[in-house]
Motif scaffolding. Structure first.
Motif, PDB file in Angstrom:
ATOM      1  N   SER A  45      80.965  32.822   2.997  1.00  0.00           N
ATOM      2  CA  SER A  45      80.554  31.847   1.978  1.00  0.00           C
ATOM      3  C   SER A  45      79.197  31.265   2.348  1.00  0.00           C
ATOM      4  O   SER A  45      78.719  31.425   3.469  1.00  0.00           O
ATOM      5  N   LYS A  46      78.602  30.583   1.378  1.00  0.00           N
ATOM      6  CA  LYS A  46      77.309  29.939   1.577  1.00  0.00           C
ATOM      7  C   LYS A  46      77.299  28.647   0.760  1.00  0.00           C
ATOM      8  O   LYS A  46      78.193  28.413  -0.064  1.00  0.00           O
ATOM      9  N   PRO A  47      76.286  27.795   0.956  1.00  0.00           N
ATOM     10  CA  PRO A  47      76.232  26.537   0.216  1.00  0.00           C
ATOM     11  C   PRO A  47      76.129  26.762  -1.291  1.00  0.00           C
ATOM     12  O   PRO A  47      75.485  27.719  -1.740  1.00  0.00           O
ATOM     13  N   THR A  48      76.750  25.900  -2.039  1.00  0.00           N
ATOM     14  CA  THR A  48      76.661  25.985  -3.494  1.00  0.00           C
ATOM     15  C   THR A  48      75.662  24.994  -4.067  1.00  0.00           C
ATOM     16  O   THR A  48      75.097  25.217  -5.128  1.00  0.00           O
ATOM     17  N   VAL A  49      75.427  23.887  -3.355  1.00  0.00           N
ATOM     18  CA  VAL A  49      74.469  22.881  -3.815  1.00  0.00           C
ATOM     19  C   VAL A  49      73.292  22.772  -2.855  1.00  0.00           C
ATOM     20  O   VAL A  49      72.143  22.732  -3.273  1.00  0.00           O
ATOM     21  N   ASP A  50      73.582  22.749  -1.584  1.00  0.00           N
ATOM     22  CA  ASP A  50      72.561  22.651  -0.542  1.00  0.00           C
ATOM     23  C   ASP A  50      71.663  23.894  -0.598  1.00  0.00           C
ATOM     24  O   ASP A  50      72.149  25.008  -0.754  1.00  0.00           O
ATOM     25  N   THR A  51      70.364  23.712  -0.457  1.00  0.00           N
ATOM     26  CA  THR A  51      69.432  24.847  -0.517  1.00  0.00           C
ATOM     27  C   THR A  51      68.879  25.216   0.864  1.00  0.00           C
ATOM     28  O   THR A  51      67.868  25.915   0.956  1.00  0.00           O
ATOM     29  N   SER A  52      69.531  24.768   1.917  1.00  0.00           N
ATOM     30  CA  SER A  52      69.053  25.058   3.272  1.00  0.00           C
ATOM     31  C   SER A  52      69.092  26.551   3.556  1.00  0.00           C
ATOM     32  O   SER A  52      70.117  27.206   3.340  1.00  0.00           O
ATOM     33  N   PRO A  53      67.988  27.105   4.064  1.00  0.00           N
ATOM     34  CA  PRO A  53      67.989  28.521   4.442  1.00  0.00           C
ATOM     35  C   PRO A  53      68.733  28.718   5.754  1.00  0.00           C
ATOM     36  O   PRO A  53      69.156  27.760   6.407  1.00  0.00           O
ATOM     37  N   VAL A  54      68.883  29.963   6.149  1.00  0.00           N
ATOM     38  CA  VAL A  54      69.489  30.305   7.431  1.00  0.00           C
ATOM     39  C   VAL A  54      68.487  31.158   8.198  1.00  0.00           C
ATOM     40  O   VAL A  54      67.823  32.025   7.632  1.00  0.00           O
ATOM     41  N   THR A  55      68.355  30.871   9.507  1.00  0.00           N
ATOM     42  CA  THR A  55      67.368  31.548  10.335  1.00  0.00           C
ATOM     43  C   THR A  55      68.049  32.244  11.500  1.00  0.00           C
ATOM     44  O   THR A  55      68.960  31.687  12.123  1.00  0.00           O
ATOM     45  N   LEU A  56      67.598  33.464  11.781  1.00  0.00           N
ATOM     46  CA  LEU A  56      68.088  34.250  12.909  1.00  0.00           C
ATOM     47  C   LEU A  56      66.970  34.345  13.938  1.00  0.00           C
ATOM     48  O   LEU A  56      65.831  34.647  13.594  1.00  0.00           O
ATOM     49  N   TYR A  57      67.306  34.070  15.200  1.00  0.00           N
ATOM     50  CA  TYR A  57      66.373  34.156  16.318  1.00  0.00           C
ATOM     51  C   TYR A  57      66.892  35.210  17.286  1.00  0.00           C
ATOM     52  O   TYR A  57      68.026  35.112  17.756  1.00  0.00           O
ATOM     53  N   LEU A  58      66.079  36.192  17.609  1.00  0.00           N
ATOM     54  CA  LEU A  58      66.417  37.186  18.628  1.00  0.00           C
ATOM     55  C   LEU A  58      65.895  36.647  19.952  1.00  0.00           C
ATOM     56  O   LEU A  58      64.692  36.391  20.096  1.00  0.00           O
ATOM     57  N   VAL A  59      66.808  36.421  20.930  1.00  0.00           N
ATOM     58  CA  VAL A  59      66.434  35.714  22.151  1.00  0.00           C
ATOM     59  C   VAL A  59      66.855  36.485  23.391  1.00  0.00           C
ATOM     60  O   VAL A  59      67.690  37.386  23.339  1.00  0.00           O
ATOM     61  N   THR A  60      66.287  36.087  24.513  1.00  0.00           N
ATOM     62  CA  THR A  60      66.682  36.628  25.809  1.00  0.00           C
ATOM     63  C   THR A  60      67.930  35.888  26.297  1.00  0.00           C
ATOM     64  O   THR A  60      68.351  34.898  25.694  1.00  0.00           O
ATOM     65  N   THR A  61      68.493  36.387  27.386  1.00  0.00           N
ATOM     66  CA  THR A  61      69.645  35.724  27.996  1.00  0.00           C
ATOM     67  C   THR A  61      69.377  35.499  29.481  1.00  0.00           C
ATOM     68  O   THR A  61      68.515  36.150  30.077  1.00  0.00           O
ATOM     69  N   LEU A  62      70.131  34.584  30.063  1.00  0.00           N
ATOM     70  CA  LEU A  62      70.075  34.327  31.491  1.00  0.00           C
ATOM     71  C   LEU A  62      71.505  34.142  31.969  1.00  0.00           C
ATOM     72  O   LEU A  62      72.225  33.288  31.446  1.00  0.00           O
ATOM     73  N   ASN A  63      71.913  34.978  32.916  1.00  0.00           N
ATOM     74  CA  ASN A  63      73.290  34.938  33.424  1.00  0.00           C
ATOM     75  C   ASN A  63      74.317  35.068  32.305  1.00  0.00           C
ATOM     76  O   ASN A  63      75.379  34.444  32.344  1.00  0.00           O
ATOM     77  N   GLY A  64      73.982  35.855  31.278  1.00  0.00           N
ATOM     78  CA  GLY A  64      74.917  36.117  30.190  1.00  0.00           C
ATOM     79  C   GLY A  64      74.901  35.101  29.072  1.00  0.00           C
ATOM     80  O   GLY A  64      75.642  35.249  28.096  1.00  0.00           O
ATOM     81  N   TYR A  65      74.062  34.067  29.157  1.00  0.00           N
ATOM     82  CA  TYR A  65      74.005  33.021  28.136  1.00  0.00           C
ATOM     83  C   TYR A  65      72.666  33.062  27.398  1.00  0.00           C
ATOM     84  O   TYR A  65      71.634  33.349  28.004  1.00  0.00           O
ATOM     85  N   PRO A  66      72.653  32.768  26.091  1.00  0.00           N
ATOM     86  CA  PRO A  66      71.389  32.725  25.349  1.00  0.00           C
ATOM     87  C   PRO A  66      70.456  31.673  25.946  1.00  0.00           C
ATOM     88  O   PRO A  66      70.891  30.571  26.275  1.00  0.00           O
TER      89      PRO A  66
END
Length: 193
Positions: A45-66
């Motif tokens: 699902s996604k917002p029906t009234v709110d117009t906030s976009p969604v952003t994806l960030y490709l990141v590195t990890t350290l010790n298995g954590y983003p």
């Protein structure tokens, strides 16, 4: 974010705090790594009234954590009107996934753990997830979108090259669920040389 489990019995509410998924590119199959073109996510699902976009960030990890350190050119934002939702996600059906395409191909080293983080100001986005031992959504196990719906359900028994699903309340500290993963597809570039 809320994450929707493939099993109809549970879902996790994460409010508008970010979620992250770790993954690895297998060096045996791709000894030189890969150039990632885009990442496809599956929204319930996604917002029906709110117009906030969604952003994806490709990141590195350290010790298995983003880490939150974004890989060069590893950011893609999709407006709410471009987010596709589905109750029957299928990895080859373009009407059921949302494509987060990068401005240029992003290089990923082999046998190195990376993560992607999904953020929005809205708490109305829901993403499909699965946990080991859950029954898969029948639409997700079809080989082609046009195939008949399987009559036998499939149990999720393994998740190769996928790490854990991370949830955060502040985008800095993360809590991992090693048995749960987002439903996603990573497309790599294939160059003619």
């Amino acid at each position: 974010f809320r994450t929707e489990s493939s099993s109809s019995s549970s879902s996790t509410t994460v409010s508008w705090d970010p979620v992250a998924q770790t993954f690895i590119i297998d060096g045996k199959n791709y000894p030189n790594g890969a150039f990632v073109k885009n990442i496809k996510l599956f929204f319930k699902s996604k917002p029906t009234v709110d117009t906030s976009p969604v952003t994806l960030y490709l990141v590195t990890t350290l010790n298995g954590y983003p880490t939150g350190t974004t890989v060069d050119h590893g950011i893609s934002t999709v407006s709410v009107d471009k987010v596709k939702v589905s109750d029957t996600p299928q990895f080859l059906d373009s009407s059921t996934y949302t494509n987060f395409e990068f401005s240029v191909p992003v290089y990923i080293r082999p046998d190195t753990l990376y993560a992607f983080i999904i953020k929005s100001q809205s708490d109305e986005y829901n993403l499909w997830t699965a946990a080991l031992g859950d029954q898969a959504i029948v639409s997700s196990v079809k080989n082609l979108p046009t195939d008949a719906i399987p009559t036998v359900t499939t149990k999720i028994g393994t998740a190769p090259y996928i790490g854990g699903l991370f949830e955060s309340q502040n985008g800095i500290t993360w809590q991992v669920d090693q048995s749960k993963s987002l439903m996603f597809v990573i497309d790599r570039c294939k160059f003619n040389t």
